[in-house]
Write a protein that holds these residues in place. Structure first.
Motif, PDB file in Angstrom:
ATOM      1  N   LEU A 173      51.746  38.586  39.986  1.00 43.34           N
ATOM      2  CA  LEU A 173      50.979  38.515  40.702  1.00 43.34           C
ATOM      3  C   LEU A 173      51.610  37.878  42.314  1.00 43.34           C
TER       4      LEU A 173
ATOM      5  N   LYS B  55      51.894  39.500  33.733  1.00 45.20           N
ATOM      6  CA  LYS B  55      51.044  40.139  35.199  1.00 45.20           C
ATOM      7  C   LYS B  55      52.075  39.508  35.990  1.00 45.20           C
TER       8      LYS B  55
ATOM      9  N   SER C 100      44.595  41.050  32.350  1.00 50.23           N
ATOM     10  CA  SER C 100      45.105  39.835  31.750  1.00 50.23           C
ATOM     11  C   SER C 100      45.617  39.723  30.593  1.00 50.23           C
TER      12      SER C 100
ATOM     13  N   GLU D 191      44.046  35.607  37.580  1.00 48.16           N
ATOM     14  CA  GLU D 191      43.126  36.363  37.490  1.00 48.16           C
ATOM     15  C   GLU D 191      42.192  35.954  38.746  1.00 48.16           C
TER      16      GLU D 191
ATOM     17  N   ARG E 270      46.825  41.168  41.789  1.00 48.51           N
ATOM     18  CA  ARG E 270      47.080  41.631  40.697  1.00 48.51           C
ATOM     19  C   ARG E 270      48.243  42.704  40.450  1.00 48.51           C
TER      20      ARG E 270
END
Length: 724
Positions: A442, A440, A29, A102, A490
């Motif tokens: 998602l 990241k 993360s 997350e 993720r």
């Protein structure tokens, strides 16, 4: 700490010059990695942290935030980078950091408890709890020291450490009572949905509407495009002109305000003022997705090209700045850059003159309103010479027709000169140090943007948008989906992880349905049904209807949450309801229909209590036969032939949110589709000519071949453009 040991309010300090590294250095993360060099001995959420807390008999200090959160950065700098605060935390607590993006399940549980305990919430979220994960203290941002009526974190930590030492049994009992109360939060009573709900929602939003500035309520003001979607659909169902006027006023005010990035495109998170001029500067993928959806439907409803342009500009920003090489999309851009919050987006008068020259700088001052940044944000610039100069944010000085008349310019000349100014400012801004990007991937926010792309591709007849959505969805299926259609949440740096949540499933199913409705590939329908089966199996509340945030196989938390209200995005239950309704109509599957009915009854109870908080559900409700305008259309024919395409265009060119369109191709492909969607059974081309079969409720019309006749059967509503 061992029983009988008094807490040390200060604790040992690290050696001067040491740059500590904690366990977060091994995480993926971006938010957790931002804290990997804090002197705080952070743990990620997991058994290791709670086992140590139990073993050492210490309370747990839980901090939840996200990488682009400005106040999270402020608290980090003031507290978590401070050695005195770190020593207090390390001595007396086990410290855990969580990225809310997350782990939305953890965030949802403890945010709900914070709101229950304090009456408010937000990020950073600060929780102190027992080793059994039961909270007894909750808050949001705290400075290091007390001041301005706000308690300081240092004092809080010292007091909690002493209380834990002296009155631990009492604290544990209190934490247990808080957890018990959080489990007993009353769920809205179920009821059958009806037309009264959408009328109540409209009336409440009408009362909240800001007549002067658009939007709802006072500052801070959030775009909430899902409210605009409800208003557009309510207008479509009822013909209520105020609903359309509220939707248009809101979208136009957002586009003219400083919440819109007039140089680089894209929407900032929210406005700190009622006029939309001063934004909170982070840019989130989900905000762009919802704005594109609202602008696309506004274009379909009004045929006004400015809404198409707004959607296309927003998509252009995402493609340029948030698209990963794999074709999926990053999560967000930060509010802060080295010059400070908003420095990347602001300008001084001298900068504008230097870039544009005196004539165009004066023209820019006519077409843009230069709003000074608030005092706390002044004095931070991008260059040494500009650090003490006054900084401004650009917003439009007015609607284009008004500006063109005021400046005595043809609309084309106004647009061309403004674009010349914008492009030069953009080129200059590109030389600045950009805000950090949360890279990241998602599943939920990517799927939401894919839904927006697919619908924009259909409405604007732009295959590039459809292709981009297909590529991103394929990445999710290939990389974030395992056997049995079990999703992950993720992906980052080559790693797919974290079991998916309700939002992931609901938004992905929605994207697959949207892709079917533009490509008519049965593959998307098949995948939507497979993911929906897994979703219902593992997330449904079989007692009260609706769906839990986390699956029945997820880690046990103090509360198993079930969200019914919309937040920054529509609730998973609202999206799931619309998915289930559509799938039930085309599959005639009684189990899917029963899940849709149970979900609608759960949400209807919530909507009765707080209509405007469930706008996404109300938008979906307008597509129910008992409430709104629902029609099922099967077009039978070869999609490569002009007569089939003409019938598809006649249906897809209109603003008909309650219309489900299916294409039954000839031959084996059509026979296979009958297995997935029995509603197409018996619908075939007639004498080699494409045919359209339209049903409304339990009544079906004779098939037609003429696109104009199909338009008349669909009951095309006049758009605002038609009426004017």
């Amino acid at each position: 700490m061992p029983p009988g040991t008094a807490p040390d309010p200060i604790g040992p300090r690290p050696e001067p010059g040491e740059r500590p590294v904690n366990r977060l250095i091994h995480e993926k993360s971006p938010y957790l990695l931002q804290h990997a060099h804090n002197p705080v001995d952070w743990y990620p959420w997991g058994d290791e942290a709670f086992s140590r807390a139990a073993k050492e008999n210490k309370p747990v200090f839980l901090s939840i935030g996200y990488s682009t959160c400005h106040w999270c950065h402020v608290m980090t700098h003031e507290c978590f980078e401070d050695e005195t605060v770190a020593a207090l935390l390390n001595r007396n607590f086990i410290c855990i950091k969580v990225d809310r993006e997350e782990r939305p399940d953890i965030d949802s549980v403890y945010m709900g408890i914070c709101q229950q305990m304090t009456g408010q919430g937000g990020w950073p979220l600060t929780i102190i709890m027992t080793p059994e994960k039961l909270p007894f203290f909750a808050g949001t941002y705290f400075p290091k020291e007390s001041g301005h009526g706000m308690p300081g974190l240092t004092g809080i930590l010292e007091q909690v450490a002493l209380l834990w030492h002296d009155r631990q049994d009492e604290i544990s009992r209190s934490a247990g009572e808080i957890a018990a109360l959080s489990r007993e939060v009353p769920v809205p009573a179920s009821r059958d949905p009806d037309r009264l709900l959408i009328d109540a929602g409209f009336r409440e939003l009408s009362r909240q509407f800001d007549e002067k500035n658009g939007g709802f309520g006072n500052a801070p003001k959030f775009p909430a495009p899902h409210i605009v979607l409800f208003l557009l659909r309510y207008w479509h169902v009822t013909g209520e002109p105020r609903a359309l006027a509220m939707a248009e006023k809101t979208l136009d005010s957002i586009r003219q305000g400083g919440i819109w990035d007039h140089v680089g495109g894209g929407l900032h998170r929210y406005a700190t003022d009622a006029r939309w001029r001063i934004p909170h500067f982070e840019k989130m993928l989900y905000d762009q997705a919802l704005f594109v959806l609202a602008c696309t439907e506004a274009y379909q409803a009004t045929q006004n090209d400015r809404y198409r342009t707004m959607a296309e500009e927003c998509i252009g920003y995402v493609f340029r700045d948030l698209r990963a090489p794999e074709g999926v999309f990053y999560s967000a851009e930060d509010a802060d850059s080295p010059g400070g919050e908003g420095a990347y987006y602001s300008w001084t008068s001298d900068e504008l003159s230097a870039v544009l020259g005196p004539d165009d700088a004066a023209f820019a001052a006519s077409v843009f309103t230069l709003t000074p940044l608030p005092a706390p944000l002044q004095g931070t610039g991008n260059t040494g010479a500009q650090k003490n100069a006054r900084h401004f944010i650009l917003s439009a000085a007015g609607p284009d027709p008004v500006l063109a008349e005021t400046l005595s310019l043809p609309a084309e000349d106004l647009a061309a000169r403004r674009e010349s100014i914008r492009s030069r400012l953009f080129a200059t801004r590109q030389k600045r140090t950009r805000p950090a990007r949360d890279d990241k991937i998602l599943t939920d926010t990517n799927a939401l943007f894919c839904t927006a792309l697919a619908r924009a591709g259909r409405a604007f007849k732009n295959p590039a948008y459809t292709g981009a959505a297909e590529k991103a969805v394929q990445f999710i299926i290939n990389t974030l989906s395992g056997k049995g259609r079990e999703l992950l949440h993720r992906y980052r740096d080559g790693e797919s992880a974290i079991p998916a949540f309700a939002d992931d499933y609901a938004y992905l199913i929605s994207a697959l349905i949207a892709l079917y409705e533009v490509t008519f590939s049965p593959v998307y329908l098949s995948r939507a049904l497979a993911f929906n089966s897994a979703f219902v199996t593992h997330f449904q509340d079989r007692k009260n209807g609706g769906f839990f945030t986390a699956s029945d196989r997820a880690e046990e938390l103090p509360v198993r949450r079930k969200e019914w209200y919309d937040g920054a995005v529509p609730s998973a239950n609202a999206v799931a309801f619309e998915n289930l309704t559509w799938l039930a109509r085309v599959t005639e599957d009684k189990n899917i229909e029963a899940a849709a009915t149970a979900c609608s009854r759960f949400l209807a109870g919530a909507a009765e209590r707080a209509p405007s908080a469930t706008a996404a559900f109300l938008a979906g409700l307008t597509c129910l036969p008992l409430v709104g305008d629902t029609q099922d259309l099967v077009i039978a024919g070869d999609p490569a032939q002009p007569d089939t395409r003409a019938l598809l265009d006649a249906a897809c060119d209109q603003y008909l949110p309650g219309l489900a369109v299916l294409l039954r191709p000839p031959g084996k492909a059509g026979d296979d589709l009958e297995i997935l969607a029995p509603v197409v059974r018996g619908r075939t081309a007639i004498n080699g000519h494409a045919a359209a079969y339209l049903c409304s409720g339990h009544t079906c019309r004779p098939p037609v071949h003429d696109p104009d006749e199909l338009e008349r059967m669909l009951g095309k509503r006049k758009t605002a453009k038609d009426v004017s």
